[in-house]
Design an enzyme around this catalytic site. Structure first.
Site, PDB file in Angstrom:
ATOM      1  N   CYS A   1       0.725  -1.108   0.051  1.00 62.21           N
ATOM      2  CA  CYS A   1       0.176   0.006   0.059  1.00 62.21           C
ATOM      3  C   CYS A   1       0.902   1.153   0.096  1.00 62.21           C
ATOM      4  O   CYS A   1       1.718   1.405   0.745  1.00 62.21           O
ATOM      5  CB  CYS A   1      -1.058  -0.250   1.263  1.00 62.21           C
ATOM      6  SG  CYS A   1      -2.178   1.369   1.321  1.00 62.21           S
TER       7      CYS A   1
ATOM      8  N   HIS B   1      -9.072  -3.669  -2.575  1.00 59.01           N
ATOM      9  CA  HIS B   1      -8.214  -2.745  -1.880  1.00 59.01           C
ATOM     10  C   HIS B   1      -8.600  -1.274  -1.531  1.00 59.01           C
ATOM     11  O   HIS B   1      -8.529  -0.962  -0.446  1.00 59.01           O
ATOM     12  CB  HIS B   1      -6.710  -3.104  -2.315  1.00 59.01           C
ATOM     13  CG  HIS B   1      -5.761  -2.386  -1.668  1.00 59.01           C
ATOM     14  ND1 HIS B   1      -4.620  -3.048  -1.144  1.00 59.01           N
ATOM     15  CD2 HIS B   1      -5.455  -1.143  -1.424  1.00 59.01           C
ATOM     16  CE1 HIS B   1      -3.791  -2.030  -0.466  1.00 59.01           C
ATOM     17  NE2 HIS B   1      -4.206  -0.988  -0.757  1.00 59.01           N
ATOM     18  N   GLU B   2      -8.824  -0.866  -2.807  1.00 61.96           N
ATOM     19  CA  GLU B   2      -9.082   0.721  -2.826  1.00 61.96           C
ATOM     20  C   GLU B   2     -10.482   0.880  -2.172  1.00 61.96           C
ATOM     21  O   GLU B   2     -10.915   1.966  -1.477  1.00 61.96           O
ATOM     22  CB  GLU B   2      -9.150   1.152  -4.249  1.00 61.96           C
ATOM     23  CG  GLU B   2      -7.768   0.866  -4.956  1.00 61.96           C
ATOM     24  CD  GLU B   2      -6.531   1.394  -4.068  1.00 61.96           C
ATOM     25  OE1 GLU B   2      -6.679   2.291  -3.288  1.00 61.96           O
ATOM     26  OE2 GLU B   2      -5.551   0.733  -4.230  1.00 61.96           O
TER      27      GLU B   2
ATOM     28  N   HIS C   1      -9.951   1.114   1.400  1.00 63.05           N
ATOM     29  CA  HIS C   1      -9.602   2.564   2.006  1.00 63.05           C
ATOM     30  C   HIS C   1     -10.761   3.324   2.157  1.00 63.05           C
ATOM     31  O   HIS C   1     -10.910   4.150   3.110  1.00 63.05           O
ATOM     32  CB  HIS C   1      -8.804   3.038   0.982  1.00 63.05           C
ATOM     33  CG  HIS C   1      -7.342   2.508   0.936  1.00 63.05           C
ATOM     34  ND1 HIS C   1      -6.556   3.053   2.239  1.00 63.05           N
ATOM     35  CD2 HIS C   1      -6.482   1.991   0.117  1.00 63.05           C
ATOM     36  CE1 HIS C   1      -5.340   2.513   1.737  1.00 63.05           C
ATOM     37  NE2 HIS C   1      -5.206   1.885   0.795  1.00 63.05           N
TER      38      HIS C   1
HETATM   39 NI    NI Z   1      -3.498   0.943  -0.165  1.00 66.42          NI
END
Ligand code: NI
Length: 160
Positions: A92, A134-135, A138
């Site tokens: 990341c 993954h995003e 976030h």
């Molecule tokens: Ni990330």
């Protein structure tokens, strides 16, 4: 403009983001341009707005090396995910030098909106599926540190 990337343990990275309303203000258009420039500059494959200190549900994906044109997604969601999961090594941009194995659904259907508010939806697997998941994490204030099953690099960097 290349934006400064927030790094762990910055609290914004663990704060759920706000929905974006339409029509988007010029500042959001500019933010998306800057996020695309920033992710390319950092040699990243994805970036979410909280990583550039904006508490908004916006992500960009940069998989041009895999033949997928870079794109942004506003208010992204995972609409469906496969029962089958696979593990992939993830890192990341907000946790530099740290990598580990993360298990996620292999395939997803994601949805979201483009800059004009048009709904975008697609089913995907492979690296695209993993990056989008993954995003989206976030935008919900979730970092890979919550999901890493086994560190492959940099665990010692996490001591606060
Ligand atoms: Ni990330």
């Amino acid at each position: 403009m290349i934006l400064k990337i927030a790094t762990y343990p910055n609290k914004i990275l663990e704060t759920p983001c706000e929905e974006v309303g339409f029509p988007v203000p010029d500042a959001v258009r500019q933010l998306i341009k800057n996020m695309l420039e920033t992710v390319r500059d950092a040699n990243g494959i994805g970036l979410a707005a909280p990583q550039v200190n904006k508490n908004l549900r916006i992500i960009v994906v940069n998989l041009e090396y895999a033949g997928i044109p870079a794109f942004a997604l506003i208010n992204p969601k995972v609409a469906w995910s496969s029962k089958k999961t696979t593990e992939m090594e993830e890192g990341c941009l907000s946790i530099p030098g740290v990598f580990g194995m993360v298990e996620r659904p292999e395939k997803i259907t994601f949805s979201g909106q483009d800059i004009n508010g048009k709904i975008i939806t697609a089913r995907c697997g492979g690296i695209l599926s993993k990056v989008v998941q993954h995003e989206i994490d976030h935008t919900n204030g979730i970092l890979i540190l919550e999901k890493i099953k086994k560190y492959t690099q940099g665990k010692e960097l996490l001591k606060k």
